[in-house]
Design a protein around this motif. Structure first.
Motif, PDB file in Angstrom:
ATOM      1  N   ARG A  27       0.282  -1.378   0.455  1.00  0.00           N
ATOM      2  CA  ARG A  27      -0.192  -0.305   0.010  1.00  0.00           C
ATOM      3  C   ARG A  27       0.839   0.925  -0.223  1.00  0.00           C
ATOM      4  O   ARG A  27       0.971   2.388   0.457  1.00  0.00           O
ATOM      5  CB  ARG A  27      -0.880   0.147   1.010  1.00  0.00           C
ATOM      6  N   THR A  28       2.064   0.773  -1.079  1.00  0.00           N
ATOM      7  CA  THR A  28       2.788   2.144  -0.914  1.00  0.00           C
ATOM      8  C   THR A  28       2.779   3.519  -1.319  1.00  0.00           C
ATOM      9  O   THR A  28       1.621   3.281  -2.773  1.00  0.00           O
ATOM     10  CB  THR A  28       4.318   1.593  -1.532  1.00  0.00           C
ATOM     11  N   GLN A  29       2.119   4.251  -1.399  1.00  0.00           N
ATOM     12  CA  GLN A  29       1.568   5.815  -1.990  1.00  0.00           C
ATOM     13  C   GLN A  29       3.114   5.997  -3.648  1.00  0.00           C
ATOM     14  O   GLN A  29       3.634   5.646  -3.363  1.00  0.00           O
ATOM     15  CB  GLN A  29       1.842   7.134  -0.763  1.00  0.00           C
ATOM     16  N   THR A  30       1.902   5.787  -4.324  1.00  0.00           N
ATOM     17  CA  THR A  30       2.713   5.980  -6.092  1.00  0.00           C
ATOM     18  C   THR A  30       2.771   7.581  -6.413  1.00  0.00           C
ATOM     19  O   THR A  30       2.751   7.154  -8.037  1.00  0.00           O
ATOM     20  CB  THR A  30       1.740   4.653  -6.480  1.00  0.00           C
ATOM     21  N   VAL A  31       2.691   8.341  -6.193  1.00  0.00           N
ATOM     22  CA  VAL A  31       2.452   9.892  -6.866  1.00  0.00           C
ATOM     23  C   VAL A  31       2.607  10.875  -5.446  1.00  0.00           C
ATOM     24  O   VAL A  31       2.542  10.792  -4.193  1.00  0.00           O
ATOM     25  CB  VAL A  31       0.654  10.139  -7.057  1.00  0.00           C
ATOM     26  N   GLY A  32       3.148  11.397  -5.867  1.00  0.00           N
ATOM     27  CA  GLY A  32       3.987  12.720  -5.098  1.00  0.00           C
ATOM     28  C   GLY A  32       4.261  13.888  -6.102  1.00  0.00           C
ATOM     29  O   GLY A  32       4.657  14.009  -7.275  1.00  0.00           O
ATOM     30  N   PRO A  33       4.749  14.566  -5.576  1.00  0.00           N
ATOM     31  CA  PRO A  33       6.009  16.019  -6.059  1.00  0.00           C
ATOM     32  C   PRO A  33       7.194  15.559  -6.516  1.00  0.00           C
ATOM     33  O   PRO A  33       7.598  14.339  -6.241  1.00  0.00           O
ATOM     34  CB  PRO A  33       6.046  16.858  -4.769  1.00  0.00           C
ATOM     35  N   ASN A  34       6.993  16.356  -7.799  1.00  0.00           N
ATOM     36  CA  ASN A  34       8.155  15.927  -8.108  1.00  0.00           C
ATOM     37  C   ASN A  34       8.828  17.610  -8.266  1.00  0.00           C
ATOM     38  O   ASN A  34       8.486  18.630  -7.415  1.00  0.00           O
ATOM     39  CB  ASN A  34       7.891  16.137 -10.260  1.00  0.00           C
ATOM     40  N   GLU A  35      10.338  17.114  -8.762  1.00  0.00           N
ATOM     41  CA  GLU A  35      11.489  18.987  -8.152  1.00  0.00           C
ATOM     42  C   GLU A  35      10.324  19.736  -9.302  1.00  0.00           C
ATOM     43  O   GLU A  35      10.907  21.184  -9.102  1.00  0.00           O
ATOM     44  CB  GLU A  35      12.722  18.533  -8.369  1.00  0.00           C
TER      45      GLU A  35
END
Length: 360
Positions: A27-35
């Motif tokens: 259940r890892t989070q698979t989306v997040g911010p990019n630089e």
């Protein structure tokens, strides 16, 4: 056609999973911010449950490319878990992956959904409860309801419910098993034959009504089918098939006086051979599904008005041989053969599938 998921399917799988890996142990989070402030980082992937190409893990050759790229065949995973299920594919079977997805979507609905979503999910879970011991693919079809889902559900249900009994018929014919032996005396044979024929005359005709109801359960043109009714009718067909197997077991497990051996041989597999024709229904439906999946309009148009018959009948040669044996044995039965047919035409996605039963 390359059986990859299109972007819409990928996005839908990701959103249904709330962008979390569907492996319940991850259940890892698979989306997040990019630089880059205008981008996001995605480490999730839409994985195929049944392999997309020959040689890929869990590949099933009988599937169409459309079915392989359909959302029903997908699961959202992080990259690590995607690699893991394909590396250790024997451990992570298709059934396991279907269960992962179902449980994860239930988790997402309960944790992230609003009250209405939770109620809807609870209702669906209750409806699916009767399928808890069925192959996960059956539940997935009911949840996703892809194009032609009524036919797909019927195919999976009929094979799952009927194949064990059809296998028994094959095993009986091959002499792989028999039930407790029954010995019938010479003076009992006329009554025994009459009873077996009466049973035969009662067991096959209900199939016509069941096939008719199965057709209605798919819904009228442009209307959605009823998965509960489809399941109910498939179960009734299975129950009738079970009675036919029981009938065949009695015949195959009977010892008769030597002069009746040829009569016994003619009665063996009389109903079993008719029951095996039930295989036509899922096979024919699967062919139609492949045309729907490929959007093969030409093939579908060619099926318009076509009639295909499932004929449950006693052949003329069988009847002639059987009556000859009875005459030589001086056995007169009240049971008479009739060529009165009960005809039922069943439309299947443009074609007409008929069940024709000649009553003994």
């Amino acid at each position: 056609m390359v059986p990859n998921f299109n972007q819409k399917t990928i996005n839908t799988l990701a959103k249904r999973a709330a962008y979390l890996c569907s492996n319940p142990d991850c259940r890892t989070q698979t989306v997040g911010p990019n630089e880059d402030p205008n981008k996001s980082t995605v480490i999730g992937e839409a994985a195929h449950i049944f392999g997309a190409r020959p040689g890929s893990k869990r590949y099933v050759s009988s599937m169409t490319d459309f079915a392989r790229s359909n959302i029903t065949n997908g699961i959202w995973l992080c990259r690590n878990c995607h690699k893991m299920i394909d590396t250790d594919y024997q451990r992570f079977s298709s059934d396991i992956l279907f269960i992962w997805r179902e449980k994860h979507e239930n988790f997402v609905s309960s944790e992230l959904g609003n009250t209405t979503d939770k109620i809807r999910q609870e209702q669906l879970s209750l409806q699916l409860n009767e399928f808890k011991d069925y192959p996960p693919l059956i539940r997935r079809i009911i949840i996703d309801k892809p194009i032609g889902w009524e036919y797909k559900l019927t195919v999976e249900l009929m094979r799952y419910l009927n194949n064990p009994f059809l296998r028994k018929i094959e095993d009986l014919k091959a002499g792989l098993y028999i039930k407790s032996q029954q010995h019938v005396k010479d003076e009992e044979m006329a009554d025994w034959i009459s009873k077996r024929l009466n049973e035969s005359g009662k067991l096959v005709p209900p199939m016509v009504g069941l096939i008719d109801r199965l057709n209605k359960s798919w819904g009228a043109l442009g209307e959605e089918g009823d998965f509960k009714e489809i399941h109910h009718i498939c179960c009734l067909i299975r129950n009738n098939l079970e009675l036919i197997v029981f009938h065949e077991e009695k015949i195959f497990s009977t010892n008769v006086p030597e002069r009746y051996e040829r009569v016994l041989g003619l009665l063996k597999n009389l109903l079993g051979s008719q029951a095996e024709k039930l295989k036509i229904i899922p096979d024919r439906l699967e062919e139609i599904i492949s045309y729907i999946d490929k959007d093969d309009k030409k093939a579908l148009e060619a099926l318009e008005g076509k009639e295909e018959m499932i004929v449950f009948e006693v052949s003329e040669n069988w009847e002639k041989d059987f009556n000859k044996e009875l005459n030589e044995l001086n056995i007169n039965l009240e049971h008479q053969y009739s060529q009165r047919g009960c005809l039922m035409m069943i439309p299947l996605g443009g074609i007409i599938l008929g069940a024709l039963i000649f009553l003994c």
